[in-house]
Design a protein around this motif. Structure first.
Motif, PDB file in Angstrom:
ATOM      1  N   GLY A  64       0.808  -1.212   0.000  1.00  0.00           N
ATOM      2  CA  GLY A  64       0.000   0.000   0.000  1.00  0.00           C
ATOM      3  C   GLY A  64       0.842   1.263   0.000  1.00  0.00           C
ATOM      4  O   GLY A  64       0.371   2.330   0.364  1.00  0.00           O
ATOM      5  N   GLY A  65       2.112   1.158  -0.397  1.00  0.00           N
ATOM      6  CA  GLY A  65       3.020   2.308  -0.419  1.00  0.00           C
ATOM      7  C   GLY A  65       3.605   2.647   0.943  1.00  0.00           C
ATOM      8  O   GLY A  65       4.337   3.616   1.075  1.00  0.00           O
ATOM      9  N   SER A  66       3.339   1.834   1.948  1.00  0.00           N
ATOM     10  CA  SER A  66       3.834   2.102   3.304  1.00  0.00           C
ATOM     11  C   SER A  66       5.238   1.525   3.488  1.00  0.00           C
ATOM     12  O   SER A  66       5.563   0.467   2.940  1.00  0.00           O
ATOM     13  CB  SER A  66       2.895   1.465   4.337  1.00  0.00           C
ATOM     14  OG  SER A  66       3.448   1.554   5.631  1.00  0.00           O
ATOM     15  N   THR A  67       6.041   2.200   4.273  1.00  0.00           N
ATOM     16  CA  THR A  67       7.382   1.702   4.586  1.00  0.00           C
ATOM     17  C   THR A  67       7.389   0.872   5.875  1.00  0.00           C
ATOM     18  O   THR A  67       8.443   0.411   6.300  1.00  0.00           O
ATOM     19  CB  THR A  67       8.384   2.865   4.704  1.00  0.00           C
ATOM     20  OG1 THR A  67       7.908   3.788   5.689  1.00  0.00           O
ATOM     21  CG2 THR A  67       8.578   3.558   3.375  1.00  0.00           C
ATOM     22  N   ARG A  68       6.230   0.673   6.479  1.00  0.00           N
ATOM     23  CA  ARG A  68       6.123  -0.185   7.667  1.00  0.00           C
ATOM     24  C   ARG A  68       6.017  -1.636   7.213  1.00  0.00           C
ATOM     25  O   ARG A  68       5.153  -1.978   6.426  1.00  0.00           O
ATOM     26  CB  ARG A  68       4.903   0.184   8.491  1.00  0.00           C
ATOM     27  CG  ARG A  68       5.001   1.604   9.054  1.00  0.00           C
ATOM     28  CD  ARG A  68       3.836   1.934   9.930  1.00  0.00           C
ATOM     29  NE  ARG A  68       3.953   1.103  11.137  1.00  0.00           N
ATOM     30  CZ  ARG A  68       2.939   0.803  11.913  1.00  0.00           C
ATOM     31  NH1 ARG A  68       1.735   1.238  11.639  1.00  0.00           N
ATOM     32  NH2 ARG A  68       3.113   0.055  12.991  1.00  0.00           N
ATOM     33  N   LYS A  69       6.923  -2.452   7.673  1.00  0.00           N
ATOM     34  CA  LYS A  69       6.926  -3.898   7.394  1.00  0.00           C
ATOM     35  C   LYS A  69       6.941  -4.250   5.909  1.00  0.00           C
ATOM     36  O   LYS A  69       6.070  -5.000   5.428  1.00  0.00           O
ATOM     37  CB  LYS A  69       5.758  -4.565   8.089  1.00  0.00           C
ATOM     38  CG  LYS A  69       5.800  -4.438   9.592  1.00  0.00           C
ATOM     39  CD  LYS A  69       4.680  -5.197  10.237  1.00  0.00           C
ATOM     40  CE  LYS A  69       4.749  -5.003  11.742  1.00  0.00           C
ATOM     41  NZ  LYS A  69       3.706  -5.732  12.450  1.00  0.00           N
ATOM     42  N   PRO A  70       7.900  -3.747   5.143  1.00  0.00           N
ATOM     43  CA  PRO A  70       7.985  -4.168   3.735  1.00  0.00           C
ATOM     44  C   PRO A  70       8.428  -5.629   3.659  1.00  0.00           C
ATOM     45  O   PRO A  70       9.016  -6.164   4.605  1.00  0.00           O
ATOM     46  CB  PRO A  70       9.044  -3.236   3.148  1.00  0.00           C
ATOM     47  CG  PRO A  70       9.893  -2.859   4.316  1.00  0.00           C
ATOM     48  CD  PRO A  70       8.978  -2.825   5.505  1.00  0.00           C
ATOM     49  N   ALA A  71       8.140  -6.267   2.556  1.00  0.00           N
ATOM     50  CA  ALA A  71       8.599  -7.637   2.311  1.00  0.00           C
ATOM     51  C   ALA A  71       9.932  -7.575   1.574  1.00  0.00           C
ATOM     52  O   ALA A  71      10.108  -6.767   0.663  1.00  0.00           O
ATOM     53  CB  ALA A  71       7.574  -8.394   1.478  1.00  0.00           C
ATOM     54  N   PHE A  72      10.875  -8.407   1.981  1.00  0.00           N
ATOM     55  CA  PHE A  72      12.167  -8.538   1.319  1.00  0.00           C
ATOM     56  C   PHE A  72      12.220  -9.942   0.747  1.00  0.00           C
ATOM     57  O   PHE A  72      12.245 -10.920   1.492  1.00  0.00           O
ATOM     58  CB  PHE A  72      13.312  -8.339   2.311  1.00  0.00           C
ATOM     59  CG  PHE A  72      13.393  -6.956   2.878  1.00  0.00           C
ATOM     60  CD1 PHE A  72      14.239  -6.011   2.323  1.00  0.00           C
ATOM     61  CD2 PHE A  72      12.611  -6.582   3.968  1.00  0.00           C
ATOM     62  CE1 PHE A  72      14.309  -4.726   2.840  1.00  0.00           C
ATOM     63  CE2 PHE A  72      12.677  -5.303   4.494  1.00  0.00           C
ATOM     64  CZ  PHE A  72      13.527  -4.381   3.926  1.00  0.00           C
ATOM     65  N   ILE A  73      12.207 -10.048  -0.588  1.00  0.00           N
ATOM     66  CA  ILE A  73      12.189 -11.370  -1.219  1.00  0.00           C
ATOM     67  C   ILE A  73      13.273 -11.479  -2.284  1.00  0.00           C
ATOM     68  O   ILE A  73      13.747 -10.478  -2.815  1.00  0.00           O
ATOM     69  CB  ILE A  73      10.813 -11.702  -1.839  1.00  0.00           C
ATOM     70  CG1 ILE A  73      10.445 -10.699  -2.943  1.00  0.00           C
ATOM     71  CG2 ILE A  73       9.726 -11.735  -0.779  1.00  0.00           C
ATOM     72  CD1 ILE A  73       9.211 -11.096  -3.745  1.00  0.00           C
ATOM     73  N   ALA A  74      13.641 -12.705  -2.581  1.00  0.00           N
ATOM     74  CA  ALA A  74      14.503 -13.041  -3.725  1.00  0.00           C
ATOM     75  C   ALA A  74      15.860 -12.349  -3.683  1.00  0.00           C
ATOM     76  O   ALA A  74      16.267 -11.710  -4.642  1.00  0.00           O
ATOM     77  CB  ALA A  74      13.778 -12.749  -5.034  1.00  0.00           C
TER      78      ALA A  74
END
Length: 181
Positions: free
Chosen positions: A106-116
């Motif tokens: 949702g464009g939030s910097t709270r709890k982004p996912a880090f993948i790959a």
């Protein structure tokens, strides 16, 4: 013989991590991978990226790897990666010789996912993969069957002008699906 030993020692020191006394920053010079040049740009150089995301990436000392001769492909993607109707951002961010896809829900910097997370050894690119793209590539090339329902976007993760795979979030789990072959 001493010259060879000296070169080896210099190379080892060059690649030491910062906490052991190695260089604190990534070499900003462009790298050549195959016939293309990779440039690493600062998040602030990206147009259209929300300021809070730019700040998050800059404060984490991330750069964005881009193909020098294709400036339109900036490795920043806007899509609906969690569910239909939610506007998310995915950024291919590089730091310390590795690139990671960072997804901002949702464009939030709270709890982004880090993948790959992968080694920066080639020109890696990301793009939005809609449900139609995912189904077409599954039918054309096989691979893992996409989950059902397929009702939002995935992230196409590949190498410039080469093969790719799609990351698709379903019920809290990331699935690796068929991309380009």
């Amino acid at each position: 013989m001493w010259a060879v030993a000296w070169v080896v020692v210099l190379d080892v020191v060059t690649f030491l991590p910062p906490w052991i006394g190695g260089p604190a920053q990534i070499d900003p010079r462009p790298r050549v991978a195959s016939d293309h040049v990779i440039e690493r740009i600062q998040p602030s150089a990206l147009s259209g990226l929300p300021r809070r995301i730019t700040h998050f990436l800059a404060s984490g000392r991330y750069t964005i790897p881009v193909v020098a001769e294709n400036p339109h492909h900036q490795n920043v993607v806007r899509g609906q990666f969690a569910r239909r109707g939610q506007r998310d951002w995915a950024v291919l961010a590089s730091r310390g010789g590795y690139s990671t896809i960072v997804v901002f829900w949702g464009g939030s910097t709270r709890k982004p996912a880090f993948i790959a997370r992968k080694l920066d050894s080639a020109i890696r690119v990301i793009a939005k993969a809609g449900p139609r793209y995912i189904l077409e590539h599954y039918r054309a090339y096989g691979g893992p069957k996409p989950p059902s329902p397929l009702d939002h976007d995935g992230i196409d993760d590949g190498y410039y002008e080469k093969a790719s795979m799609v990351w698709y979030l379903h019920r809290g789990k990331w699935y690796e699906l068929q991309g380009s072959d």
